[in-house]
Write a protein that holds these residues in place. Structure first.
Motif, short mmCIF file in Angstrom:
data_model
loop_
_atom_site.label_atom_id
_atom_site.label_comp_id
_atom_site.label_asym_id
_atom_site.label_seq_id
_atom_site.Cartn_x
_atom_site.Cartn_y
_atom_site.Cartn_z
N GLN A 164 15.55 35.98 46.30
CA GLN A 164 16.95 36.50 45.70
C GLN A 164 17.47 37.94 46.14
O GLN A 164 16.75 38.86 46.05
N VAL A 165 18.71 38.14 46.33
CA VAL A 165 19.33 39.27 46.59
C VAL A 165 20.41 39.43 45.29
O VAL A 165 21.20 38.89 45.04
N LEU A 166 19.98 40.51 44.39
CA LEU A 166 20.87 40.73 43.33
C LEU A 166 21.62 41.94 43.37
O LEU A 166 20.90 43.33 43.59
N SER A 167 22.98 42.07 43.53
CA SER A 167 23.78 43.22 43.56
C SER A 167 25.11 43.40 42.52
O SER A 167 25.37 42.72 41.86
N VAL A 168 24.83 44.67 42.27
CA VAL A 168 25.95 45.26 41.38
C VAL A 168 26.85 46.18 42.16
O VAL A 168 26.32 47.00 42.77
N PRO A 169 27.99 46.13 42.13
CA PRO A 169 28.95 47.10 42.68
C PRO A 169 28.90 48.45 41.82
O PRO A 169 28.44 48.45 40.86
N ALA A 170 29.59 49.43 42.34
CA ALA A 170 29.70 50.77 41.89
C ALA A 170 30.56 50.38 40.47
O ALA A 170 31.21 49.62 40.43
N PHE A 221 21.77 57.97 36.69
CA PHE A 221 22.79 58.94 36.34
C PHE A 221 23.62 59.28 37.82
O PHE A 221 24.73 59.55 37.86
N ASP A 222 22.93 59.53 38.68
CA ASP A 222 23.71 59.92 40.10
C ASP A 222 24.31 58.58 40.56
O ASP A 222 25.37 58.71 41.14
N VAL A 223 23.46 57.40 40.48
CA VAL A 223 24.34 56.24 40.86
C VAL A 223 25.56 56.09 40.18
O VAL A 223 26.51 55.92 41.09
N LYS A 224 25.54 56.41 38.91
CA LYS A 224 26.95 56.29 38.29
C LYS A 224 27.92 57.31 38.53
O LYS A 224 28.94 56.92 38.85
N ARG A 225 27.37 58.45 38.81
CA ARG A 225 28.21 59.58 39.18
C ARG A 225 28.67 59.46 40.37
O ARG A 225 29.90 59.86 40.77
N LEU A 226 27.84 59.05 41.45
CA LEU A 226 28.26 59.17 42.82
C LEU A 226 29.05 57.72 43.34
O LEU A 226 29.29 57.40 44.40
N VAL A 281 17.41 50.48 36.54
CA VAL A 281 18.50 49.95 37.07
C VAL A 281 19.02 50.50 38.22
O VAL A 281 19.94 49.95 39.01
N SER A 282 18.51 51.32 38.73
CA SER A 282 18.97 52.24 40.08
C SER A 282 18.23 51.64 41.21
O SER A 282 17.41 50.76 41.44
N ASP A 283 18.68 52.16 42.49
CA ASP A 283 18.13 51.81 43.72
C ASP A 283 16.80 52.38 44.00
O ASP A 283 16.30 52.16 45.03
N LEU A 301 25.37 48.58 34.98
CA LEU A 301 24.52 49.89 35.23
C LEU A 301 24.57 50.54 33.88
O LEU A 301 23.86 51.79 33.78
N ILE A 302 25.05 49.97 33.02
CA ILE A 302 24.90 50.69 31.59
C ILE A 302 23.99 49.79 30.65
O ILE A 302 24.14 48.62 30.75
N TRP A 303 23.06 50.53 29.87
CA TRP A 303 22.29 49.85 29.16
C TRP A 303 22.85 49.27 27.96
O TRP A 303 23.78 50.12 27.21
N PRO A 304 22.85 48.04 27.55
CA PRO A 304 23.54 47.36 26.21
C PRO A 304 22.51 47.92 25.14
O PRO A 304 21.56 48.19 25.47
N VAL A 305 23.17 47.98 23.90
CA VAL A 305 22.61 48.20 22.83
C VAL A 305 21.70 47.24 22.12
O VAL A 305 22.04 45.85 22.48
N HIS A 306 20.55 47.48 21.79
CA HIS A 306 19.79 46.51 21.19
C HIS A 306 20.30 45.68 20.16
O HIS A 306 21.03 46.30 19.31
N TYR A 307 20.00 44.43 20.21
CA TYR A 307 21.00 43.59 19.07
C TYR A 307 20.66 43.73 17.54
O TYR A 307 21.53 43.63 16.76
N ALA A 308 19.34 44.13 17.50
CA ALA A 308 18.90 44.51 16.39
C ALA A 308 19.72 45.55 15.40
O ALA A 308 19.99 45.53 14.28
#
Lengths: 487, 1214
Positions: free
Chosen positions: A456-462, A440-445, A62-64, A467-474
């Motif tokens: 394609q360029v895919l971006s998410v802002p700070a 974790f640094d990406v999120k923290r900083l 998920v990180s850079d 940037l958070i993993w979702p919980v498995h549907y099961a």
């Protein structure tokens, strides 16, 4: 006569029966004594799915720190669709033909449950009280490490202002009762981690022979405390515990001594988790996961992060920073890049850890360099700039070719706290590459992340929820009260 | 030969060996007759005999005359041919001497006033007497020697000669009583003077009134619990390879569990799991199988039933109530099936029985699987591709260069990309739609017919001291798949030696040697190959094929690219895959040997006290061997795959071998004392015992590279440690070292072992008063290793008590029509605990390969709250017999309350349990039911019609559930793990169907409101509002009706099975269909038939077979909800009520005049599993074998199972 025979027969059998039932079934250990619990807490065998050392995988996709080619990304589809979806910031992550579950989540909770069970039972193993206390402490450290990983992957980053209301992860201490799985707040999870660590640290040995690098010690407990406080933004305690850890164990490899000057694959000396002197606590990726599959950088990003090299002519480049040469595939002996993408290979069994004969996992142990960097960041943020710079200089002098590194001085950085901090953070990104800690640094900083995929360029802002993993549907199916993080 | 007196016998045989005296005495007991002469003389009159001597009757009279005051008057020639009498030195009472002397004849003795004894022949009183002759035989036609024949209500009798013949003087109208130890007594009325042929039935084993519990046998009229008994004749009526199949439908309360989606490991066996009286545990419900007093443990994949030769079975008893468990302990919580094998018959002449059976089944019809035809499939693909956007991503060059597609996909891609003309494409598609690989698959890999040939020979002989029986069965089974065949030999030998009254010893051996060749095609391969493809070309050569196999992604590399690598690096093998080629080169054998030895010694130290010491050794050894030659894909692929570009081969070329040896050894010993005594009206029968068992299991895998099966050489010294990277094709992420054993990855190589131990104490008693009232009781305590320290886990006594009242024995009972009436009641508690769920932390020890330290991995989660699963069980029964035993039957009512039922609950992995499941005390289950069984001889003339009807009703309800979940899966696909209070364990819940919406997606009623599928949140919906309970999956009522009609030498019998009160789901679209059609990799090799009539426009609202594919649902959770609703909706539920013709057979007994020396011969034709004759559902779907296309797995297995079976068998008694 015949009656006597019968009576004798019966007696022989009856008297021997108590022994007969005392035999435990083969191939099983029933935990009764401290030595049995010792065996349970020595499970670090990475050949199998669940053990105390496996923690995470694909976190940094998920990180850079993950910039991959399109065909690499396509390859993930086979059994790891979620990795593909995570990289592309898709809203649906867990798809039906992907992994049979979320192995990261499962492994962490396996450790949590195992520790809870051990803590429930170990009070009976009072044959060696000292060892009993030490084992209890070891168990708690493993659990703290697991929750620290969980809360940082599946929840918002710790923010003192909102942590008490931000949803963290389920906190389970009585798994056999199958409690409700409401998420505890981020604050509660952190409190729990700190409680486990602080309660344990005194009962642990200072350090341990590297043969048992999987067993927590004071030095590794301090290290995890330092990491925890750093993530909480408590820089004073972060620096304090990093310092305590380094006071016991501060070894750094001088890369000049392990650099052979040969072609990439022969560059690295093979060490083992039983000999690695930088290692504080042995931790690995989950089974079957390899960092090189996603810890890849395109050449532009790579050169911008690991910028210490000089171009001699069109065929020769000199890498000042030996991490360029030692850590990455597709960098040849002349320092030239031979591909559009370089892949991190340093932690895997084909290279640095080739002595450890099973390549099922890569190593993401908590190690001394992180302590130097944590102390440096703490000091930098607290304004102790020289101390911060000293740690950076120490680290770099062990990583650069002898003669190519000149220690930085405060005046080089204009005595500016932000510039010192930037140096520390850049060094942190360099040195902790391939430890699955960048997200974790990406999120923290408060950083945003940009991935490219084909055209394609895919971006998410700070602070984006992606940037958070979702919980498995099961898992949500079985216990909807967990609640999904909206993406 | 007339028996005149014992003395006469001794005289004729001249003092034979002393040990034979005991036998003679034994005969005496059965043949001595008392005489009225006892009263002729005073008790005190004695006669002195001076020496041992043999004298005539006249001399006896002289002796008495000389020493007493008595005289004799009789016709002079009356004793002319009368046998002499042996007298011994000493004093003897005169009347005793007289009675012994005259004992051989039929005399009328009177005393007149002068102390003169008048003797006349009694014959004179009965002038109508004539000589009646005949022979006495056993059921097999062997002569019986020494059978006592008495004229009823007289003391006159004879015994049979060596050839079984006899001659007796009797009158027309007299009744002759034939009795013989070990046989049923028979009474025959003399109608004329024609020679009689009398057949006696052995009573010791086949007597249907004996209940065999494994520990002891009990006359059925004394039993108080619920025991169902199956006679040998019943079992012999059905021709089948397994005893299990023979009892289907015969025993009330024993359900052959239907196969539903929850059955995750269906086998090709016709018969399935057995459940006795409803599920009382949520785990394994299979009953314990006991053969000759010892449990036969299932281990190591050896099915206990497969080691039992059906021809050896003498009787089978099913123990159904609390008595079962308190007799057999915790292992018997699900009931017990006790099998007793035949022993040597009491016959001095050896008996040889021979049977030959031929059983055949047609091969499975693959076209019964509800797949769309090729032409329909081509249309489906066309609409997916050309009219819709599914598969569009495949157009990208990346995919097209990297992967190989089935031809139909390829053509469509070319059409869509405009690379070929529409006309050209359609023409190629038309060609493809003529191709259905099922036809070629079936022709190439299947035999025309599956056949089983079986020969059984048994030998039996016995007398009073020794009984021997030996049998041998040989079976050759050629399964439907070419290359799958079994050969089996089962041998059985048992011998009982009883040298003296107070001691006997018996030995038994049973061995089964089974060799299986498993080289046939697996039916599942069908789902790996495209429907529209070919296996061989016109000349019979292997065509390169593509395979859709997730487990081995090397199949993904296109054939042409693999071929390039072979050429480039000069690899040793070509790299094409072809199914036929792989099948042709398979060499897998599986040998399973089972040996059971048992010995039993019995003593009678005191009268009435019996002590048995018995022991059984069971050993089960198997060897699975897989030799892969150089033509096999595994070898070619492994060698090529591991090859290095530098020209080296880490895996050497050559054959490979993988073997696994396993053995299971069980030692079981028992000491038992039993006491059996009658004091006047009181009869006591009690036993107590101690049992000890040890089960040991071990399994060792190994294998070789470069293995040459001829030279027995192999290549050693390979490097199994280092990773080899990258692999030759370089496409794959997966890396690893060479498997230490071919086909087995490093992590799976392990020696497996187990050591289970059990110690049990048990007691049992029956007290009978006046042969009318019975009180029974049993108690048992089991202990085993592993349960750690807590006594509460070790000691749970299990007990039962019972009462019986034989009403017909009462004086006041005087109903002419009722021959027998008995009431029974029993009650008891038994318990069960799952050994895998320990209250302690359990670890499996290993050695860490890196630091070489031992550690333990926790595989099961401890559960300190775990308690015993307890079942309280009461049973009420009535046994009756009417109209001179023409109608017999029994009725039973039972109530089983199981508390703290243990079950494996699927738990959220968040709880951190290793296998994502936990064994927990889940709640309570109640089972109540009624069973009855009635047998009637309806017509008893020249034509005999015997009919048996049985009926079982079970009501199963879950109570007090401890765990709940409320997601869609918990009410549907995972419902077996989520019991709901008030519902049966196997409830079926569905959503109420509300038709399709305008986009062709399903709608249902949610809380009474028509709701679109897209508006139902998969994890958030209230399942109580969405789903309604519509019934259960197993029948509430079931049973059978068996009829047998015999006329002359013909016997026709038929058995019908019925079951009612349950529901099933019909076919539904496969899960993930919507998603899978969007995935580049998943090409469906076969499409479900339902797709043909799918929703296309609102005009299809009423008739559509499934939802529309034109509406793309991109939200995965919605597709999941859609999948569940498409299956679990009210429109899809059908009543499973049915009547089946299970079995029909015709037997012909060949008349003896055609047989020469053969005593008996019978030929029997039979057809089994003939399918339903009545279905409650109107759509004509067989609920026992529903053919689902949604789960290919179950479709395949139901097609295989749902085949009729025909047999012809010949039985000879030599």
């Amino acid at each position: 006569m015949k009656k006597i025979i019968i009576i004798l027969l019966s007696l022989t059998c009856l008297t021997s029966c108590s022994d007969f039932l005392e035999t435990f079934p083969k191939g099983q250990i029933v935990a009764k004594t401290t030595s049995d619990f010792r065996l349970l807490l020595d499970n670090a065998d990475t050949r199998y799915t669940n053990n105390l050392s496996q923690t995470s995988m694909y976190v940094d996709v998920v990180s850079d720190n993950s910039q991959v080619a399109y065909d690499t990304w396509v390859d993930w589809i086979d059994k790891r669709t979620h990795v593909k979806q995570l990289y592309a910031f898709e809203s649906e992550v867990w798809l039906p033909d992907g992994a049979s579950g979320d192995v990261v989540w499962k492994n962490a909770y396996y450790i949590s449950t195992l520790v809870s069970n051990i803590l429930d039972e170990i009070h009976r193993a009072d044959d060696n009280v000292r060892l009993q206390m030490q084992l209890t402490a070891e168990a708690r450290v493993h659990r703290a490490y697991a929750y620290l990983t969980l809360v940082n992957i599946y929840a918002k980053h710790y923010n003192a202002a909102t942590a008490a209301s931000d949803k963290g992860v389920p906190l389970i201490q009585n798994p056999v009762d199958l409690p409700s799985l409401e998420r505890a707040s981020v604050q509660k999870v952190y409190d729990f981690i700190l409680q486990d660590l602080l309660q344990s640290v005194d009962d642990l040995p200072d350090d341990i022979s590297k043969q048992f690098s999987h067993r927590p010690t004071k030095t590794s407990a301090y290290a995890i405390l330092a990491r925890t406080y750093l993530y909480m933004g408590d820089f004073e305690n972060a620096a304090f515990y990093a310092d305590k850890s380094l006071a016991i164990h501060s070894y750094l490899y001088d890369y000049n001594s392990i650099y052979t000057g040969n072609a990439f694959s022969e560059n690295v000396i093979g060490i083992s988790r039983t000999t690695d002197d930088e290692m504080l606590l042995h931790k690995t990726t989950t089974k079957g996961a390899h960092l090189r599959e996603y810890m890849q950088l395109d050449t532009v990003t790579f050169n911008s992060i690991y910028s210490d090299y000089t171009i001699i002519d069109t065929t020769t480049t000199i890498n000042h920073d030996l991490r360029r040469s030692l850590w990455f595939e597709h960098v040849n002996e002349n320092g030239k890049l031979t591909s559009d993408y370089v892949a991190y290979t340093f932690s895997d069994a084909s290279h640095r850890y080739s002595v450890d004969n099973d390549g099922n996992v890569d190593y993401t142990s908590i190690a001394t360099p992180e302590m130097y960097l944590t102390r440096a960041e703490g000091n930098a943020r607290l304004g102790k700039l020289q101390l911060a710079l000293d740690d950076i200089n120490t680290l770099r002098s062990h990583r650069f070719i002898t003669g190519y590194y000149t220690p930085m001085t405060l005046s080089d950085l204009g005595n500016d706290q932000q510039r010192v901090l930037d140096e520390v953070l850049l060094e942190r990104r360099r040195e902790l590459y391939g430890k699955d800690l960048r997200l974790f640094d990406v999120k923290r900083l408060n950083l945003g992340v940009t991935h490219t995929l084909d055209d394609q360029v895919l971006s998410v802002p700070a602070n984006d929820p992606k940037l958070i993993w979702p919980v498995h549907y099961a898992y949500l199916d079985l216990n909807p009260e967990i609640g999904q993080t909206p993406r | 030969m007339e028996i005149d007196s014992t003395h006469v016998i001794f005289y004729r045989r001249k003092k034979t060996l002393f040990n034979l005296m005991k036998i003679a005495f034994f005969l005496l007991c059965t043949t001595v007759f008392s005489f009225t002469t006892e009263n002729v003389m005073s008790q005190n009159t004695k006669v002195v005999i001076d020496a041992d001597k043999t004298i005539s009757v006249d001399e006896v009279f002289d002796l008495i005359k000389q020493q007493t005051e008595y005289t004799f008057i009789y016709p002079t020639d009356l004793f002319k041919n009368f046998p002499k009498v042996e007298v011994k030195k000493g004093v003897i009472r005169a009347n005793k001497l007289l009675s012994q002397s005259l004992s051989g004849g039929n005399f009328k003795v009177t005393l007149n006033t002068n102390n003169a004894i008048v003797i006349r022949a009694a014959v004179e009183d009965n002038p109508a007497q004539s000589s009646i002759s005949g022979t006495v035989l056993d059921v097999n036609g062997a002569p019986l020697i020494g059978v006592t024949i008495l004229i009823k209500d007289t003391k006159t009798g004879v015994s049979t000669e060596l050839d079984g013949s006899f001659k007796i003087n009797a009158s027309i109208g007299d009744e002759l009583v034939f009795s013989y130890v070990g046989f049923e007594t028979k009474t025959i009325k003399i109608e004329n003077t024609a020679p009689l042929q009398v057949i006696l039935k052995e009573s010791s084993n086949t007597l249907d009134e004996v209940v065999v519990t494994g520990y002891y046998s009990l006359p059925k009229e004394r039993a108080t619990g619920s025991f169902s008994h199956v006679k040998t004749e019943e079992l012999e009526k059905i021709t089948s390879l397994s005893v299990k199949d023979k009892i289907e439908g015969v025993i009330p309360g024993l359900l052959f569990e239907p196969n539903y989606a929850s059955d995750q490991s269906p086998t090709t066996d016709r018969s399935r799991g057995l459940v006795i009286r409803g599920a009382s545990t949520l785990g394994d419900n299979s009953p314990l199988i006991v053969v000759d007093g010892f449990p036969v443990i299932s281990s190591n994949g050896v099915d206990p039933w497969s080691t039992i030769n059906p021809s050896d079975v003498a009787s089978l008893t099913v123990l159904k109530d609390a008595a079962a468990a308190s007799i057999w302990g915790a292992q018997a919580a699900n009931g017990v099936i006790v099998i007793k094998t035949k022993t040597g018959t009491l016959s001095r002449k050896a008996q040889v029985d021979l049977s030959i059976e031929f059983i055949a089944q047609p091969k499975p019809d693959l076209f019964e699987i509800p797949f769309a035809s090729s032409a329909e499939s081509v249309d489906i693909y066309k609409s997916l591709f050309l009219e819709n956007t599914y598969y569009d991503n495949l157009l990208q060059p990346f995919f097209r260069n990297r992967y190989e597609f089935p031809e139909v996909i390829d053509v469509l891609l070319q059409m869509k990309a405009g690379e070929i003309s529409e006309q050209n494409g359609n023409q190629r598609l038309a060609e493809l739609s003529k191709l259905d690989v099922r036809r070629e698959f079936s022709d190439l890999f299947y035999r025309k017919m599956e056949t089983n040939k079986k020969v059984n020979v048994s030998f039996s002989k016995g007398d009073e001291t020794n009984r021997l029986r030996a049998s041998l069965m040989a079976l050759q089974s050629d399964k439907f798949a070419v290359g799958d065949q079994n050969q089996q030999i089962i041998g059985n030998l048992n011998n009982t030696f009883k040298p003296v009254d107070w001691f006997n010893v018996s030995f038994g051996v049973n061995f089964s040697i089974l060799k299986q060749e498993k080289n046939g095609v697996a039916i599942g391969e069908l789902s790996n190959i495209p429907q529209m493809s070919r296996i061989l070309d016109d000349n019979g050569n292997y065509l390169p094929m593509i395979k859709n196999d997730y487990d081995d992604s090397y199949y993904d590399v296109p054939t042409w690219r693999r071929q390039e690598l072979v050429d480039q690096y000069n690899l040793p093998y070509d790299w094409d895959w072809n199914l036929k080629r792989d099948i042709d080169n398979k060499d897998i054998t599986d040998e399973k040997n089972d040996l059971r030895l048992n010995a039993k010694v019995s003593f009678i130290p005191l009268k009435g006290l019996n002590i048995d010491v018995s022991y059984q050794y069971q050993r089960n050894a198997s060897l699975y061997s897989n030799y892969m030659n150089e033509e096999s894909w595994y070898v070619r692929n492994a060698v090529n795959e591991f090859a290095r570009p530098d020209g080296s081969f880490p895996i050497p070329a050559g054959g490979m071998l993988y073997e696994q040896r396993s053995s299971f050894i069980s030692n079981d010993g028992r000491i038992q004392a039993s006491f059996d005594r009658t004091y006047g009206d009181h009869s006591v029968r009690a036993l107590g015992g101690f049992e000890i068992r040890k089960d040991y299991y071990e399994s060792v895998p190994y294998g070789f590279y470069g293995y040459d099966p001829q030279a027995l050489t192999q290549i050693t010294g390979l490097n199994f440690q280092d990773e080899i990277n990258p692999r030759m094709t370089g496409d794959n992420e997966w890396r690893g070292s060479i498997p230490p054993i071919p086909t087995i990855p490093k992590t799976s190589v392990r020696i497996q072992g187990r050591d289970d131990r059990f110690v049990s104490y048990y007691g049992n008693g029956v007290y009978t008063y006046k042969s009318k009232y019975d009180l029974t009781g049993s108690i048992r305590l089991d202990k085993t290793n592993l349960y750690g320290r807590s006594a509460s886990y070790r000691n749970l006594p299990q007990w039962s008590v019972g009462l019986g009242w034989t009403v017909d024995q009462e004086d006041f009972f005087n109903v002419e029509a009722i021959d027998r009436l008995r009431l029974r009641a029993s009650y008891g508690w038994n318990g069960h605990i799952d050994k895998s769920a320990s209250p302690y932390i359990n670890g499996t020890p290993w050695v860490d390969p890196v630091n070489q330290t031992q550690y333990a991995a926790v595989l099961s989660t401890p559960n300190p709250g775990l308690t015993w699963e307890k079942t309280g069980n009461y049973n009420l029964g009535v046994d009756f017999s009417l109209f001179n035993h023409r109608i017999q039957g029994e009725i039973e009512y039972y109530n089983k309350q199981s508390e703290d039922v243990l079950t494996d609950i699927a738990v959220n992995p968040t709880y951190g349990f290793y296998y994502d499941e936990a064994t927990l005390n889940a709640g309570d289950i109640s089972n109540t039911g009624i069973e009855f069984d009635i047998n009637a001889l309806v017509v008893d003339k020249n034509v005999k019609w015997n009919t048996t009807f049985n009926f079982s009703h079970n009501k199963n309800v879950v109570k007090n559930v401890n765990s709940t979940s409320s997601n869609i899966a918990s009410r549907t696909s995972l419902s077996q793990f989520y019991p709901v209070a008030g519902q049966p364990t196997d409830f079926l819940a569905v959503a109420e169907w509300a038709g399709y919406n305008d986009d062709g997606l399903p709608q249902v009623y949610l809380d009474g409101v028509i709701t679109d599928i897209t508006n139902i949140s998969y994890s958030g919906v209230d399942v109580d509002k969405l789903f309604k309970f519509v019934g259960q999956r197993s029948p509430k009522a079931f049973g059978s009706w068996t009829n047998s009609i015999s006329y002359g030498n013909f016997e026709l019998s038929a058995r019908f099975l019925y079951s009612f009160g349950h529901k099933f789901l019909k076919d539904s679209p496969p899960r993930n269909l919507l998603y899978n059609y969007q995935s580049y990799r998943t090409f469906h090799t076969f499409n479900t038939d339902l797709l043909v009539d799918r929703w296309r426009s609102p005009a299809d609202n009423e008739t559509a077979s499934m939802y529309s594919l034109d509406t793309r649902v991109s939200n995965y959770l919605t597709t999941l909800t859609n999948d569940y609703i498409a299956q679990y909706n009210s429109q899809n539920v059908l009543d499973a009520g049915q009547v089946r013709l299970q079995n029909i057979s015709l037997a012909y007994k060949i008349p003896s005049e055609y047989l020469g020396g053969i005593r008996n011969a019978k030929i029997q034709f039979q057809a089994r599993n003939l399918g339903p004759i009545f279905l409650k559902n109107k759509e004509g779907i067989d609920p026992s074998f529903p053919k689902y296309s949604s789960s290919l797995y179950s479709a395949y297995y139901n097609v295989i199972r749902d085949r009729p079976e025909y047999s012809i068998s010949l039985l000879l008694n030599l």
